[in-house]
Scaffold this motif. Structure first.
Motif, short mmCIF file in Angstrom:
data_model
loop_
_atom_site.label_atom_id
_atom_site.label_comp_id
_atom_site.label_asym_id
_atom_site.label_seq_id
_atom_site.Cartn_x
_atom_site.Cartn_y
_atom_site.Cartn_z
N ASN A 2 57.51 40.49 65.81
CA ASN A 2 56.26 40.29 66.83
C ASN A 2 55.24 41.72 67.06
O ASN A 2 56.36 42.33 67.99
N ARG A 3 55.40 42.17 66.03
CA ARG A 3 54.51 42.83 66.86
C ARG A 3 53.54 43.49 67.24
O ARG A 3 52.77 42.31 67.15
N CYS A 4 53.27 44.11 67.74
CA CYS A 4 52.13 44.00 69.10
C CYS A 4 51.73 45.53 69.08
O CYS A 4 51.81 46.11 69.74
N ARG A 14 49.83 50.59 80.31
CA ARG A 14 50.01 50.28 78.95
C ARG A 14 52.12 50.50 78.66
O ARG A 14 52.43 49.59 78.47
N GLN A 15 52.23 51.08 80.31
CA GLN A 15 53.71 51.26 80.24
C GLN A 15 54.30 50.36 80.72
O GLN A 15 55.21 50.07 80.21
N LEU A 16 53.21 49.31 81.39
CA LEU A 16 54.22 48.55 81.97
C LEU A 16 54.70 47.01 81.15
O LEU A 16 55.72 46.74 81.04
N LEU A 21 57.96 44.14 77.11
CA LEU A 21 57.70 44.17 75.90
C LEU A 21 59.97 44.40 75.62
O LEU A 21 59.97 44.01 74.32
N GLU A 22 60.01 45.60 75.95
CA GLU A 22 61.25 46.16 75.53
C GLU A 22 61.85 45.50 76.06
O GLU A 22 63.71 45.57 74.91
N VAL A 29 56.20 47.27 70.25
CA VAL A 29 55.32 47.51 70.11
C VAL A 29 55.23 48.65 69.09
O VAL A 29 55.67 49.46 69.16
N VAL A 30 54.17 48.55 68.61
CA VAL A 30 53.95 49.01 67.00
C VAL A 30 52.74 50.06 67.52
O VAL A 30 53.25 51.31 66.78
N LYS A 31 52.48 50.49 68.60
CA LYS A 31 51.52 51.22 68.88
C LYS A 31 50.60 50.84 70.13
O LYS A 31 50.19 50.15 70.47
N MET A 32 50.26 52.31 70.39
CA MET A 32 49.32 52.02 71.43
C MET A 32 48.13 53.07 72.25
O MET A 32 48.49 54.02 71.21
N PHE A 33 46.57 52.34 72.22
CA PHE A 33 45.68 52.93 72.51
C PHE A 33 45.05 53.39 73.32
O PHE A 33 45.56 52.09 74.50
#
Length: 235
Positions: A2-4, A14-16, A21-22, A29-33
């Motif tokens: 599942n790509r998040c 974001r880190q939480l 998820l990890e 997690v494919v990307k964070m903005f």
């Protein structure tokens, strides 16, 4: 897998979510903005399964991002503001997490998402046999067999739907997004937050209205362009 995608202007938030998820198998997690505009650009050329989206962000809010997308992945809103819940669900978000997000509540949202994926994958339809395809829907206390090619349109009413068919109208205890996932995209189109229509049953349409037999169904603003593109592609 599942790509998040995570979009939130607060680094700790974001880190939480990334940490939560990890700890889960089959999630990445494919990307964070840190802003919605970069997220919008990314989603034009990339697909993800699940989007964790903050609401209050500078320049462009999370809700504005959803309204700008012709089609979006499953969305879990993450926000400190409870008052946006109703508008979020009007945009068909999957869940609504209020900060600070506990691991227990986060896992409940993930469990809900996984259950939804399971039941939709179990009901993938072979469009080549569409004339024979059917679905069982709970009507009153019994499971009623409904052939997909008899469905005219479906109207969503919170936790209920009305299924209009050539054989009559049925009230079913189910959510509209559940039905949307079960129906083949080539045969049905979502044209409003409250309506899904069988494409081959449309007798006339404009940018504001669709006619199916004697019924007139509105075209929602945020669904208008994707609806017109889909209809035009089939003409």
């Amino acid at each position: 897998m599942n790509r998040c995608l995570i979009i939130d202007d607060e680094l700790p938030a974001r880190q939480l979510i990334e940490t939560y998820l990890e700890a889960l198998p089959d999630f990445e997690v494919v990307k964070m903005f840190d802003n919605a505009l970069d997220g919008f650009v990314y989603l034009q050329n990339n697909t993800v399964d699940l989007l964790f989206l903050d609401i209050q962000m500078p320049r462009m809010t999370g809700l504005e991002l959803l309204k700008s997308l012709q089609k979006h992945p499953k969305v879990i809103l993450t926000t400190a503001f409870r008052e946006y819940a109703a508008e979020g669900f009007d945009l068909d978000v999957f869940d609504y997490l209020v900060k600070p997000i506990s691991q227990e509540r986060f896992l409940k949202a993930i469990s809900k998402y996984l259950y939804f994926r399971e039941i939709t994958q179990q009901n993938v339809l072979d469009v080549s046999t569409f004339e024979d395809a059917y679905i069982f829907l709970k009507v009153n206390k019994e499971q009623k067999k409904v052939y997909l090619n008899e469905i005219l349109y479906i109207e969503g009413l919170k936790d209920y739907i009305k299924v209009f068919t050539t054989q009559g109208r049925f009230v079913v205890y189910e959510r509209l997004r559940y039905m949307e996932a079960k129906l083949p995209e080539s045969k049905f189109v979502r044209l409003h937050k409250s309506y899904i229509v069988a494409i081959d049953k449309i007798s006339a349409f404009s940018s504001e209205l669709v006619k199916v037999q004697e019924y007139e169904i509105p075209v929602g603003r945020i669904y208008k362009q994707s609806f017109l593109n889909k209809i035009s592609a089939g003409i």
